[in-house]
Each structure stands twice: as C-alpha cells, then as structure tokens.
Design an enzyme around this catalytic site. Sequence first.
Site, PDB file in Angstrom:
ATOM      1  CB  SER A   8      39.214  38.860  35.028  1.00 43.16           C
ATOM      2  OG  SER A   8      40.525  39.275  35.348  1.00 43.16           O
ATOM      3  CG  HIS A  33      37.798  41.375  38.357  1.00 44.19           C
ATOM      4  ND1 HIS A  33      37.294  41.589  39.619  1.00 44.19           N
ATOM      5  CD2 HIS A  33      38.994  40.762  38.534  1.00 44.19           C
ATOM      6  CE1 HIS A  33      38.143  41.119  40.518  1.00 44.19           C
ATOM      7  NE2 HIS A  33      39.196  40.615  39.884  1.00 44.19           N
ATOM      8  CG  ASP A  35      42.694  40.585  38.488  1.00 42.31           C
ATOM      9  OD1 ASP A  35      42.122  40.640  39.586  1.00 42.31           O
ATOM     10  OD2 ASP A  35      42.355  39.806  37.573  1.00 42.31           O
ATOM     11  CG  MET A  37      48.350  40.946  40.166  1.00 42.08           C
ATOM     12  SD  MET A  37      48.679  39.462  39.211  1.00 42.08           S
ATOM     13  CE  MET A  37      47.015  38.830  39.029  1.00 42.08           C
ATOM     14  CG  HIS A  66      41.179  41.761  43.081  1.00 44.54           C
ATOM     15  ND1 HIS A  66      41.279  40.458  42.602  1.00 44.54           N
ATOM     16  CD2 HIS A  66      41.575  41.712  44.380  1.00 44.54           C
ATOM     17  CE1 HIS A  66      41.708  39.679  43.571  1.00 44.54           C
ATOM     18  NE2 HIS A  66      41.907  40.405  44.651  1.00 44.54           N
ATOM     19  CG  MET A  68      45.419  40.503  44.186  1.00 40.78           C
ATOM     20  SD  MET A  68      45.297  39.427  42.759  1.00 40.78           S
ATOM     21  CE  MET A  68      44.613  40.573  41.582  1.00 40.78           C
ATOM     22  CG  MET A 137      41.220  35.920  46.284  1.00 38.64           C
ATOM     23  SD  MET A 137      40.938  36.618  44.654  1.00 38.64           S
ATOM     24  CE  MET A 137      41.947  35.560  43.617  1.00 38.64           C
ATOM     25  CG  ASP A 175      38.930  37.101  41.298  1.00 35.00           C
ATOM     26  OD1 ASP A 175      38.989  36.666  40.137  1.00 35.00           O
ATOM     27  OD2 ASP A 175      39.607  38.051  41.714  1.00 35.00           O
TER      28      ASP A 175
END
Length: 218
Positions: A8, A33, A35, A37, A66, A68, A137, A175
């Site tokens: 990640s 990965h 992320d 957000m 991913h 979020m 998660m 994750d």
Amino acid sequence: MRPIIAPSLLACDFSKLADEVNMINSSTAEWIHIDIMDGVFVPNLSMGVPIVEAIHRHAKKTMDVHLMIVRPERYIEAFIKAGADVLSVHIEACLNVKAVVGRIKALGIKAGVAINPYTPVTALENVIADVDVVNIMSVNPGFGGQELIPSTFEKVIETKKLIDRIGSKALIEIDGGVNLDNAKALIKAGADVLVAGNFVFNTSQPTATIEKLKASAN
Ligand code: DX5
Ligand code: ZN
C-alpha cells in the site's frame, strides 16, 4: 498457496514516489494498492486522480485502487482513465452497490467491494456473484499503521463460505495491519490478497519483506 501481495503506497515516501513504485515493480508483489480518501467517508485525505496518473506512468503491476469516498460512482471513469485495473468501492458508501459494480465491469476492469470491520458479511450476499474482489477491512479505514482487528479471521472464513455457496470467483483481500505474525493465519482462513503498507515500507529491505509475506503460507 502463495497469496497476491499488494503493497500500500499510503505508507511510502511520497517525495520519492517513482522510486517506491519501481521498488514494487522489482519485487514479487503482483499488485500496487492505492488508497483514495475524501475526508468524509473517512476522516483523512490522501491522493486524487493526478497522483494515480503519476503512479500509472511508472507502474508495471496491477493497480488496485481502493476508493474510501462517498458516492464513488462520481469518479469511476476518472480513476479508470488514470490507470486503475481493479477498482473497489465501499458497500457503505453506495446507494446501489450492484449498479456501481456493474458500471465498473462494463468499463472493462475488475470490480471490488470493500466492507468496514463492523459491516456484516451478510451485506455481501446480493453482490458477491458480480465482483472480482472482496476487500475485508481489517482496521477502521482512514489510516495506515493500525493493528489488525482479531475478528477479521472469523469474517474471512465466513466470506469464503459465502463465496463457495454462491459459486463466486471473488478473491478475498485483507486490508490493514497485515504482518508476518498474522499472514499465515489469514491465508489459512481463506485470504487470497494481502495488502501491506507500514509493514513493507518501514523495513530496510522492502522487497525482501514482500517476498517473506508471499512465502508466509509455507
Ligand atoms: C487504511 C487503508 C489501508 C492501509 C494499510 O484505510 O485502506 O490500505 O494503507 O496500511 P497498513 O498495512 O499500514 O495497515
Ligand atoms: Zn486500502
């Protein structure tokens, strides 16, 4: 079974982003990965579309994005255009997760659903047949460097049972808080993909750490 490892980038040194991506390219990790957000679905902000584009210019591995973010359907095309190969949305963030997953797949990439630690596995029942990846998660989303929540193991077993019962081809991705103390048990429970941020990037030899995670089922 050797799991897919997905380092990640949230835990990387962003001032050396290209080097960090090249480290993953040269490792036995198959996925990267990423992320995303929004400060609303989770309390933190991370990166947006231009950073994903920049990662894509260097990445030779599968880009696992991913999201979020609330109402992720607003940004599906943008992240696919930026280079996502797998795009995961949170079941808690969609009004109609089945429709969102359908749109991702219609655009020609793999679709994932992510569920928060306190969302039950039963929430996946109506969508699991359609997805390529289920992201379970194992920490509350928003921050790297947290400890894996122990109830994750039971949840992986339950998800695996659901996948087998429905005849889904979904991979189970874990994750948050993955390390060498829990990787073997996660794989035994049914995990196919292990995301690891701090455990990879906070070591002196990240490629060796990745290979250790990959070999952890043995
Ligand atoms: C948390 C993110 C994770 C995070 C994992 O909200 O979704 O992907 O980067 O980081 P570690 O492995 O440090 O827990
Ligand atoms: Zn993540």
